[in-house]
Design a protein around this motif. Structure first.
Motif, short mmCIF file in Angstrom:
data_model
loop_
_atom_site.label_atom_id
_atom_site.label_comp_id
_atom_site.label_asym_id
_atom_site.label_seq_id
_atom_site.Cartn_x
_atom_site.Cartn_y
_atom_site.Cartn_z
N UNK A 1 68.38 26.46 23.38
CA UNK A 1 69.23 25.65 24.73
C UNK A 1 68.52 26.17 25.95
N UNK A 2 68.37 27.45 26.17
CA UNK A 2 67.57 28.12 27.27
C UNK A 2 66.15 27.52 27.27
N UNK A 3 65.53 27.45 26.07
CA UNK A 3 64.10 27.06 26.24
C UNK A 3 64.06 25.54 26.63
N UNK A 4 64.92 24.78 26.12
CA UNK A 4 64.96 23.69 26.71
C UNK A 4 65.11 23.44 28.09
N UNK A 5 66.15 24.23 28.52
CA UNK A 5 66.23 24.30 30.20
C UNK A 5 64.94 24.64 30.65
N UNK A 6 64.30 25.59 30.21
CA UNK A 6 62.90 26.17 30.77
C UNK A 6 61.94 25.03 30.77
N UNK A 7 61.89 24.15 29.43
CA UNK A 7 60.94 23.18 29.69
C UNK A 7 61.16 22.05 30.25
N UNK A 8 62.45 21.80 30.53
CA UNK A 8 63.03 20.63 31.32
C UNK A 8 62.51 20.86 32.83
N UNK A 9 62.70 22.18 33.50
CA UNK A 9 62.60 22.77 34.51
C UNK A 9 60.88 22.41 34.89
N UNK A 10 60.25 23.04 33.91
CA UNK A 10 58.70 23.13 33.99
C UNK A 10 58.28 21.55 34.10
N UNK A 11 58.67 20.73 33.35
CA UNK A 11 58.48 19.47 33.35
C UNK A 11 58.51 18.71 34.75
N UNK A 12 59.79 19.22 35.49
CA UNK A 12 60.29 18.48 36.66
C UNK A 12 59.45 19.17 37.63
N UNK A 13 59.25 20.60 37.83
CA UNK A 13 58.55 21.00 38.90
C UNK A 13 56.97 20.81 38.61
N UNK A 14 56.21 20.96 37.68
CA UNK A 14 54.84 20.92 37.57
C UNK A 14 54.27 19.75 37.18
N UNK A 15 54.82 18.80 36.64
CA UNK A 15 54.44 17.36 36.31
C UNK A 15 55.13 16.51 37.47
N UNK A 16 55.90 16.94 38.32
CA UNK A 16 56.36 15.95 39.49
C UNK A 16 57.17 14.83 38.88
N UNK A 17 57.80 15.00 37.52
CA UNK A 17 58.57 13.90 36.96
C UNK A 17 60.01 14.08 37.38
N UNK A 18 60.95 12.95 37.13
CA UNK A 18 62.35 12.89 37.56
C UNK A 18 63.01 12.49 36.21
N UNK A 19 64.10 13.00 36.01
CA UNK A 19 64.96 12.64 34.74
C UNK A 19 65.70 11.86 35.35
N UNK A 20 66.01 10.66 34.45
CA UNK A 20 66.94 9.59 34.81
C UNK A 20 68.21 10.21 34.54
N UNK A 21 68.60 11.01 33.65
CA UNK A 21 70.04 11.51 33.42
C UNK A 21 69.75 12.80 32.81
N UNK A 22 70.93 13.51 32.62
CA UNK A 22 70.86 14.83 32.22
C UNK A 22 70.72 14.71 30.60
N UNK A 23 71.00 13.69 30.19
CA UNK A 23 71.03 13.55 28.84
C UNK A 23 69.68 13.82 28.14
N UNK A 24 68.74 13.71 29.15
CA UNK A 24 67.13 13.96 28.41
C UNK A 24 66.95 15.39 28.11
N UNK A 25 67.56 16.34 28.98
CA UNK A 25 67.52 17.81 28.95
C UNK A 25 68.47 17.90 27.77
N UNK A 26 69.51 17.42 27.49
CA UNK A 26 70.44 17.55 26.25
C UNK A 26 69.78 17.19 24.77
#
Length: 70
Positions: free
Chosen positions: A24-49
């Motif tokens: 779960x911590x790895x998923x949070x880290x990957x999600x954060x990196x995806x948003x920050x470095x690739x400048x992508x936005x998640x539509x919902x928090x379900x994607x991280x889940x």
């Protein structure tokens, strides 16, 4: 940090719980990196889940394979 939380849990279950927490911590880290470095936005928090669930299942399969080798 988790030592007191896992005092009543046995060895093999403790390892699986720690693997789940790590996934779960790895998923949070990957999600954060995806948003920050690739400048992508998640539509919902379900994607991280869903990403967390994916890593959790993957790591559980690896744990089963490693348990069979020892």
């Amino acid at each position: 940090m988790l030592r007191n939380w896992l005092t009543g849990v046995g060895g093999s279950e403790r390892k699986l719980i720690l693997v789940g927490v790590a996934a779960l911590l790895w998923a949070i880290c990957c999600t954060r990196s995806y948003v920050v470095f690739e400048k992508k936005q998640f539509i919902s928090s379900m994607q991280a889940t869903i990403m967390g669930r994916y890593w959790l299942r993957f790591w559980i399969l690896l744990q089963r394979e490693n348990a069979g080798k020892h």
